[in-house]
Scaffold this motif. Structure first.
Motif, mmCIF file in Angstrom:
data_model
loop_
_atom_site.group_PDB
_atom_site.id
_atom_site.type_symbol
_atom_site.label_atom_id
_atom_site.label_comp_id
_atom_site.label_asym_id
_atom_site.label_seq_id
_atom_site.Cartn_x
_atom_site.Cartn_y
_atom_site.Cartn_z
ATOM 1 N N VAL C 171 0.793 -1.145 -0.171
ATOM 2 C CA VAL C 171 -0.136 -0.101 0.114
ATOM 3 C C VAL C 171 0.813 1.228 0.036
ATOM 4 C CG1 VAL C 171 -1.657 1.499 1.281
ATOM 5 C CG2 VAL C 171 -2.055 -1.217 1.037
ATOM 6 N N ALA C 172 2.001 0.913 0.613
ATOM 7 C CA ALA C 172 2.956 2.336 0.728
ATOM 8 C C ALA C 172 3.345 2.497 -0.532
ATOM 9 C CB ALA C 172 4.018 2.276 1.673
ATOM 10 N N VAL C 173 3.748 1.356 -1.322
ATOM 11 C CA VAL C 173 4.519 1.757 -2.816
ATOM 12 C C VAL C 173 3.295 2.174 -3.484
ATOM 13 C CG1 VAL C 173 5.231 0.533 -4.663
ATOM 14 C CG2 VAL C 173 5.766 -0.082 -2.373
ATOM 15 N N TYR C 174 2.001 1.763 -3.320
ATOM 16 C CA TYR C 174 0.927 2.354 -4.265
ATOM 17 C C TYR C 174 0.771 3.790 -3.810
ATOM 18 C CZ TYR C 174 -0.171 -2.466 -5.256
ATOM 19 O OH TYR C 174 -0.338 -3.678 -5.662
ATOM 20 N N PHE C 175 0.896 4.065 -2.850
ATOM 21 C CA PHE C 175 0.877 5.644 -2.604
ATOM 22 C C PHE C 175 1.811 6.139 -3.149
ATOM 23 C CE2 PHE C 175 2.075 9.331 0.319
ATOM 24 C CZ PHE C 175 0.751 9.745 0.374
ATOM 25 N N ALA C 176 3.111 5.831 -3.110
ATOM 26 C CA ALA C 176 4.190 6.491 -3.828
ATOM 27 C C ALA C 176 4.016 6.461 -5.256
ATOM 28 C CB ALA C 176 5.639 5.702 -3.446
ATOM 29 N N ILE C 177 3.550 5.544 -5.818
ATOM 30 C CA ILE C 177 3.197 5.521 -7.225
ATOM 31 C C ILE C 177 2.189 6.589 -7.632
ATOM 32 C CG2 ILE C 177 2.399 4.394 -9.545
ATOM 33 C CD1 ILE C 177 3.868 1.741 -8.079
ATOM 34 N N ALA C 178 1.285 6.755 -6.741
ATOM 35 C CA ALA C 178 0.260 7.643 -7.027
ATOM 36 C C ALA C 178 0.834 8.990 -7.005
ATOM 37 C CB ALA C 178 -1.075 7.440 -6.142
ATOM 38 N N VAL C 179 1.803 9.423 -5.805
ATOM 39 C CA VAL C 179 2.377 10.802 -5.813
ATOM 40 C C VAL C 179 3.132 11.045 -7.009
ATOM 41 C CG1 VAL C 179 3.973 12.126 -4.486
ATOM 42 C CG2 VAL C 179 2.025 10.637 -3.350
ATOM 43 N N TYR C 180 4.026 9.775 -7.362
ATOM 44 C CA TYR C 180 4.773 9.965 -8.547
ATOM 45 C C TYR C 180 4.253 10.349 -9.838
ATOM 46 C CZ TYR C 180 8.086 8.368 -12.148
ATOM 47 O OH TYR C 180 8.785 8.275 -13.205
ATOM 48 N N LEU C 181 2.952 9.855 -9.932
ATOM 49 C CA LEU C 181 2.037 9.886 -11.160
ATOM 50 C C LEU C 181 1.481 11.536 -11.147
ATOM 51 C CD1 LEU C 181 0.213 6.725 -11.542
ATOM 52 C CD2 LEU C 181 1.734 7.918 -13.188
ATOM 53 N N VAL C 182 1.270 12.083 -9.861
ATOM 54 C CA VAL C 182 0.689 13.163 -9.813
ATOM 55 C C VAL C 182 1.367 14.325 -10.008
ATOM 56 C CG1 VAL C 182 -0.945 14.667 -8.512
ATOM 57 C CG2 VAL C 182 -1.677 12.302 -9.002
ATOM 58 N N VAL C 183 2.697 14.253 -9.319
ATOM 59 C CA VAL C 183 3.413 15.603 -9.154
ATOM 60 C C VAL C 183 4.150 15.777 -10.343
ATOM 61 C CG1 VAL C 183 5.383 16.365 -7.799
ATOM 62 C CG2 VAL C 183 3.901 15.089 -6.669
ATOM 63 N N PRO C 184 4.218 16.995 -11.008
ATOM 64 C CA PRO C 184 4.762 17.256 -12.162
ATOM 65 C C PRO C 184 6.219 17.955 -11.645
ATOM 66 C CG PRO C 184 3.332 19.022 -11.497
ATOM 67 C CD PRO C 184 3.425 18.089 -10.375
ATOM 68 N N PHE C 185 7.271 16.909 -11.581
ATOM 69 C CA PHE C 185 8.535 17.271 -10.906
ATOM 70 C C PHE C 185 9.118 18.323 -11.608
ATOM 71 C CE2 PHE C 185 7.808 12.949 -9.644
ATOM 72 C CZ PHE C 185 7.830 13.009 -8.307
ATOM 73 N N ARG C 186 9.272 18.307 -13.107
ATOM 74 C CA ARG C 186 9.971 19.394 -13.765
ATOM 75 C C ARG C 186 9.279 20.764 -13.448
ATOM 76 N NH1 ARG C 186 10.162 18.081 -20.002
ATOM 77 N NH2 ARG C 186 8.062 17.416 -19.390
ATOM 78 N N GLU C 187 7.933 20.869 -13.489
ATOM 79 C CA GLU C 187 7.402 22.229 -12.964
ATOM 80 C C GLU C 187 7.692 22.724 -11.784
ATOM 81 O OE1 GLU C 187 5.879 19.854 -15.079
ATOM 82 O OE2 GLU C 187 5.341 20.803 -16.917
ATOM 83 N N VAL C 188 7.675 21.576 -10.977
ATOM 84 C CA VAL C 188 7.949 22.009 -9.377
ATOM 85 C C VAL C 188 9.134 22.476 -9.194
ATOM 86 C CG1 VAL C 188 8.181 21.143 -7.051
ATOM 87 C CG2 VAL C 188 6.065 20.446 -8.458
ATOM 88 N N ALA C 189 10.323 22.049 -10.203
ATOM 89 C CA ALA C 189 11.619 22.136 -9.752
ATOM 90 C C ALA C 189 11.814 23.769 -10.520
ATOM 91 C CB ALA C 189 12.572 21.263 -10.758
ATOM 92 N N ARG C 190 11.011 23.624 -11.601
ATOM 93 C CA ARG C 190 11.383 25.127 -12.171
ATOM 94 C C ARG C 190 11.104 26.138 -11.584
ATOM 95 N NH1 ARG C 190 8.014 24.789 -17.772
ATOM 96 N NH2 ARG C 190 9.490 22.796 -18.019
ATOM 97 N N LEU C 191 9.792 26.237 -10.885
ATOM 98 C CA LEU C 191 9.239 26.635 -9.826
ATOM 99 C C LEU C 191 10.166 27.253 -8.812
ATOM 100 C CD1 LEU C 191 6.356 28.411 -9.708
ATOM 101 C CD2 LEU C 191 5.750 26.586 -7.783
ATOM 102 N N LEU C 192 10.605 26.077 -8.221
ATOM 103 C CA LEU C 192 11.495 26.255 -6.915
ATOM 104 C C LEU C 192 12.620 26.954 -7.516
ATOM 105 C CD1 LEU C 192 11.246 22.950 -5.034
ATOM 106 C CD2 LEU C 192 10.106 25.175 -4.486
ATOM 107 N N PHE C 193 13.519 26.604 -8.357
ATOM 108 C CA PHE C 193 14.648 27.302 -8.644
ATOM 109 C C PHE C 193 14.521 28.871 -9.369
ATOM 110 C CE2 PHE C 193 16.039 23.048 -9.587
ATOM 111 C CZ PHE C 193 17.099 23.015 -8.391
ATOM 112 N N ARG C 194 13.573 29.090 -9.847
ATOM 113 C CA ARG C 194 13.022 30.173 -10.314
ATOM 114 C C ARG C 194 12.919 31.332 -8.946
ATOM 115 N NH1 ARG C 194 7.498 31.330 -12.693
ATOM 116 N NH2 ARG C 194 7.031 31.565 -10.150
ATOM 117 N N ARG C 195 12.355 30.794 -7.710
ATOM 118 C CA ARG C 195 11.964 31.474 -6.629
ATOM 119 C C ARG C 195 13.354 31.875 -5.809
ATOM 120 N NH1 ARG C 195 6.185 30.529 -5.323
ATOM 121 N NH2 ARG C 195 5.586 31.674 -7.234
ATOM 122 N N SER C 196 14.248 30.662 -5.875
ATOM 123 C CA SER C 196 15.553 30.729 -4.989
ATOM 124 C C SER C 196 16.679 31.793 -5.578
ATOM 125 C CB SER C 196 16.044 29.625 -4.751
ATOM 126 O OG SER C 196 16.370 29.014 -6.015
#
Lengths: 196, 196, 196, 196
Positions: C171-196
């Motif tokens: 179940v923990a793995v399913y949770f991790a996969i769901a988060v992995y599927l939903v989170v747009p890592f590239r966009e989040v990274a772009r947002l974080l780097f722009r801010r800092s």
């Protein structure tokens, strides 16, 4: 606003089926047949919400704009429409199990039906007074007085009073009113006369 | 995105009715009357989701574009909105059966209401910072600061604290906040003064 | 087709809340806390359906036309998506009541999650092969290979195997996969780097 | 009208999952496997509603206008579609618990499936007679006679009769009819021959 309202009407009308259930005792056939009050309550509530949706759909179609108060009045109407499955379940259970809850359930049900009708009419009336309708197109009738309103309100009030004594009769009246609200008599007559 | 969000709001708001139930003991009338906490919880949750939907609808209307993060934040908001029927059921059951679960249920409920409000505001704030809004049209106000936000958050926090001692009072505060969120005071005032 | 699919996704995602329930024994607070598997199952299923909807939404947005087979494959995907609340309920109940049903429930759940992912990818693959996509606009990326597909399928298969021994870990793995599927890592990274 | 109908189809098809349940006795695996009638009933009802929706979607797409009677006939169709989860639940429960309710449940179920088909065809027939369709575009086929109608109605009637003696056989026939309704044989054949 229209999509949200349509969805609430559609969900409320479809959730009604969850309240249908068969109960022991009896053979399987008897159980299915003895559940007739649940079917009747389903049909009456379905047609009543259907009629409210038809009226609401006609209203939003003619709407040129909306305002903050209209949106909130609409929300109030949806609150009562979405509530209807609960008294429907009470009526189905009470009539099916011949408990003495019949009178209470049927009265509660009738008051909810009346509230739906009054709030729907109030919404249309507000739209008319605040000039929210777009101007009628060529050949279109302007949004007139609500012809069926008075007769329906009188019908509901009578049925609520009748239901205090004979709950089953009141349910029959609610059924008749729902049919009356849904059936477009003029169009059906036109169709029949054209055919013959 | 808008159609999907509208549908989730509409379904969550309509599913609330499934959690209303009457419980023995008592005469039928007593049972229906004793279910008042279920009605109150239904109305509070309905108005809270309704208010969240009104805010969300206003937000998406002004939206010029969306991005990947906005879509996910929106999903997070929907996750909590779609969850609300569960604490609503807890509150209705706890208050109705006078169990000692009242405090837990009401606190859980308040935290969910607060989360809906904060996530909704966070979504609007993200849209503002990332310039996702389309430029306001002639005569339209730009999407301003969220006036009611601070007072509502303070209200929720106070109510959550109050609810640890007097759960019923907290529910009354949640009801008041929901009404405050939904009623458009300026428009109502304008309407009343124009009439008089 | 899009409106219907959106509605089924929205309803399936919202019905998940109906399967959350607290169970005796314990104090009210303990009951609410002991229901954590129900919350986890709710979040995992919500995010998985959410991710499937995001992918489906992206697919239908780029679609220039559809054909009879596409419509039926889509219906098959919806059949499994709409089915997910059932294994979700099984998992929530099994983990919550510490019955020996855990392994069966978690395996069933994993197979359903895998089926959703495979059918969603199959649908996108069919659209690509049959040239149902409209030509990409200036500056738009063409619908590429599905980057996350292989890793996700491998993750699901591993989790299903793990779940035969340690259901909670799966179940923990399913949770991790769901988060992995939903989170747009590239966009989040772009947002974080722009801010800092 | 289309949005509302789509929503009712989508909700009815998604509510089917709520009627799936496992029952003691048996090991967890046995319980999940013994619930196969619930899965079969889910799939048959899902595909039947799916097929009805596909037909309805094709119909509304070609519709140039609608009239008052069409809207009401449509409401009648939705009334029966939204009712289907109830006989589906009866069938699932009866087959799963090997009660003598099988015959009653399966007959009730078959009559509902037949009614959905007849009302759907009636709606299309009404639209044709009243010239509600918009003129077919270049290269489009005019809305022809409903080719699968007669064979499907005969199939349902036979299955209802068979079900009086062998309920499980009737369910298999309903499954076959649903697959027959959904699978677009010509398109699949075209695809296969092109590939080979």
């Amino acid at each position: 606003m229209e999509a949200f309202s349509d969805a609430v009407f559609a969900i409320a009308i479809t959730l009604l089926v969850l309240d249908i259930a068969v109960h022991p005792p009896g053979t399987p056939l008897e159980q299915v047949l003895h559940a007739w009050p649940a079917y009747v309550a389903y049909v009456v509530s379905f047609l009543t919400i259907g009629a409210a949706w038809l009226a609401h759909d006609g209203l939003t179609d003619r709407l040129g704009r909306s305002d903050a108060i209209f949106l909130r009045l609409n929300l109030l109407l949806l609150l009562v429409v979405a509530f209807l499955p609960f008294p429907t379940r009470l009526v189905a259970d009470a009539l099916q199990q011949h408990t003495d809850a019949e009178r209470v359930a049927v009265t509660f049900y009738g008051l909810t039906l009346l509230a739906i009708r009054l709030l729907g009419s109030g919404l249309a009336e507000y739209a008319r007074r605040e000039h929210l309708y777009s101007p009628p197109k060529e050949g279109e009738e302007p949004p007139g007085a609500q012809q069926k309103l008075l007769s329906v309100v009188v019908g509901y009030v009578l049925a609520i009073i009748i239901g205090l004594l004979w709950p089953t009769v009141a349910v029959a009246v609610y059924f008749a009113i729902a049919v009356y609200l849904v059936v477009p008599f003029r169009e059906v007559a036109r169709l029949l006369f054209r055919r013959s």
